[in-house]
Design an enzyme around this catalytic site. Structure first.
Site, PDB file in Angstrom:
ATOM      1  N   ASP A  11       0.859  -1.279   0.054  1.00 15.38           N
ATOM      2  CA  ASP A  11      -0.125   0.131  -0.107  1.00 15.38           C
ATOM      3  C   ASP A  11       0.836   1.233  -0.127  1.00 15.38           C
ATOM      4  O   ASP A  11       0.591   2.299  -0.909  1.00 15.38           O
ATOM      5  CB  ASP A  11      -0.937  -0.059   1.081  1.00 15.38           C
TER       6      ASP A  11
ATOM      7  N   HIS B 239      -4.271   2.882  -7.191  1.00 13.59           N
ATOM      8  CA  HIS B 239      -5.446   2.543  -6.241  1.00 13.59           C
ATOM      9  C   HIS B 239      -6.632   2.195  -7.130  1.00 13.59           C
ATOM     10  O   HIS B 239      -7.715   1.669  -6.628  1.00 13.59           O
ATOM     11  CB  HIS B 239      -5.759   3.607  -5.218  1.00 13.59           C
TER      12      HIS B 239
ATOM     13  N   HIS C 192      -6.547  -1.031  -8.178  1.00 15.51           N
ATOM     14  CA  HIS C 192      -6.941  -2.080  -7.086  1.00 15.51           C
ATOM     15  C   HIS C 192      -8.346  -2.092  -6.934  1.00 15.51           C
ATOM     16  O   HIS C 192      -9.135  -3.305  -6.744  1.00 15.51           O
ATOM     17  CB  HIS C 192      -6.472  -1.459  -5.706  1.00 15.51           C
TER      18      HIS C 192
ATOM     19  N   HIS D 218      -5.328  -5.788   0.748  1.00 13.14           N
ATOM     20  CA  HIS D 218      -5.689  -4.442  -0.042  1.00 13.14           C
ATOM     21  C   HIS D 218      -4.072  -4.185  -0.653  1.00 13.14           C
ATOM     22  O   HIS D 218      -4.005  -3.709  -1.754  1.00 13.14           O
ATOM     23  CB  HIS D 218      -5.915  -3.483   0.987  1.00 13.14           C
TER      24      HIS D 218
END
Length: 379
Positions: A171, A254, A257, A271
């Protein structure tokens, strides 16, 4: 254009700091409620209760049901309001923390965040990621302010599974590259202004810390020990990445993602694991220098982050199967549109396929190098 930086009111990190929770909470409220999953509460309950023993009515502990979704937020909101809570403590991982932030916002009370893992940068931010009850990304919920206190006990975090710490590095890995994209494009960040020099510097420091201490920290947490490298990586995963993404900006990593959550096989992946692949795809999307892509690829492999779709559980790596991912990543309002150039669904699909192919190439080369070294040792 205005520049805006936002951050938690107070950030405390170190071994054993959970025992000081009551000391910090007492300035925020007198009727605390804490939420955590049963497994997390089992580990920290004694320390939390002892730390807050000066409260005449004690502390109310409530179970978190593992998904940050609207129904869970509403359930816990009703409990807090009935209890007359004037401060909420969220203990656990990213979803528990995001749920606590949302509940505190709707109850209009301060929120204290106590992460027990360093797998995301959720603890410091003024945003919650809301999912459906089935775990599919639904929306971002933005708040007018960041948490009132973030308390990070590295002794507890070091006891968590190694994979969670590594996921946090995934992340954090996106922080610099997404901030760089927003900086170049002059996009407005979550903080409400363009990327400032300070936020950009924090994002860059986050990346440099990962490169310098990522592998050392992974080795230390494998033995559940706290080292200087672990302290640095926890700070990078939590504070540098949190302030860096929020005041520096989000971009393609992101968004990709979020697109990957459309695939059932990816939902069991953390995540940060999906964000790490999204970072590689973003670098391909922007045609970054090969040396930079190689550096990121090698870092991921050294700490155990996925560099292929197969490592995320995706067996069908075809245009047809990945098209829904690319379409979701490019949905209206997605952060991929913060890139400094127009982005199409076709370009994102190509970037994901190229990132996967490159990841497989480097993985195969790495396997051959290991085999040659082993053969040399046997001679």
């Amino acid at each position: 254009m205005k520049r805006v930086i936002i951050a938690p009111a107070k950030y405390v990190q170190g071994e054993g700091v959970l025992s000081f929770l009551g000391e910090y909470v007492k300035v925020l409220g007198q009727r605390p409620v804490a939420i955590a999953s049963p497994s997390v509460m089992e580990k920290v309950e004694n320390t939390v209760v002892e730390s807050l023993c000066q409260y005449p009515q004690g502390i109310r502990l409530e179970r978190f049901n593992r998904e940050c979704c609207r129904s869970e937020i509403e359930r816990l909101q009703a409990i807090c309001q009935a209890a007359g809570a004037d401060v909420l403590i969220g203990i656990g991982g990213g979803k528990a923390i995001d749920t606590a932030k949302a509940v505190a916002y709707y109850c209009r009370i301060p929120v204290v965040v106590v992460p027990t893992i360093a797998s995301t940068d959720a603890p410091t931010s003024a945003v919650s990621v809301i999912y459906t009850e089935e775990g599919i990304f639904s929306e971002y919920l933005f708040f007018p302010r960041n948490p009132d206190l973030v308390l990070v006990d590295t002794r507890i975090i070091a006891k968590a599974p190694e994979r969670l710490q590594v996921a946090g590095m995934g992340d954090a890995l996106a922080t610099f590259f997404e901030a760089r994209a927003c900086y170049r494009a002059g996009r407005t960040t979550n903080a409400g202004g363009v990327t400032s020099q300070s936020a950009y510097a924090l994002a860059e420091l986050c990346y440099q810390t990962l490169l310098a201490d990522g592998l050392k920290a992974r080795l230390a947490v494998a033995d559940h020990t706290v080292s200087a490298a672990v302290e640095n990586i926890v700070e990078a995963n939590t504070f540098l990445s949190g302030v860096g993404f929020e005041s520096g900006g989000l971009a393609a990593a992101h968004a990709i993602h979020n697109g990957l959550t459309c695939l059932d096989v990816c939902r069991a992946r953390y995540h940060g694991e999906k964000v790490a692949f999204g970072t590689l795809a973003q670098l391909l999307l922007e045609n970054a220098a090969l040396d930079e892509i190689r550096e990121v690829m090698f870092f991921c492999q050294s700490v155990g982050l996925p560099v292929t779709l197969g490592e995320l559980g995706v067996s069908d790596v075809s245009e047809a199967s990945l098209m829904p991912v690319a379409e979701a990543a490019c949905a209206k309002g997605e952060t991929i549109h913060n890139m400094p150039f127009p982005v199409s669904v076709e370009a994102v699909l190509s970037a994901m396929l190229s990132a996967d192919r490159l990841g497989r190439l480097y993985s195969e080369q790495g396997g051959r190098v290991k085999a040659l070294r082993m053969a040399a040792c046997l001679l």
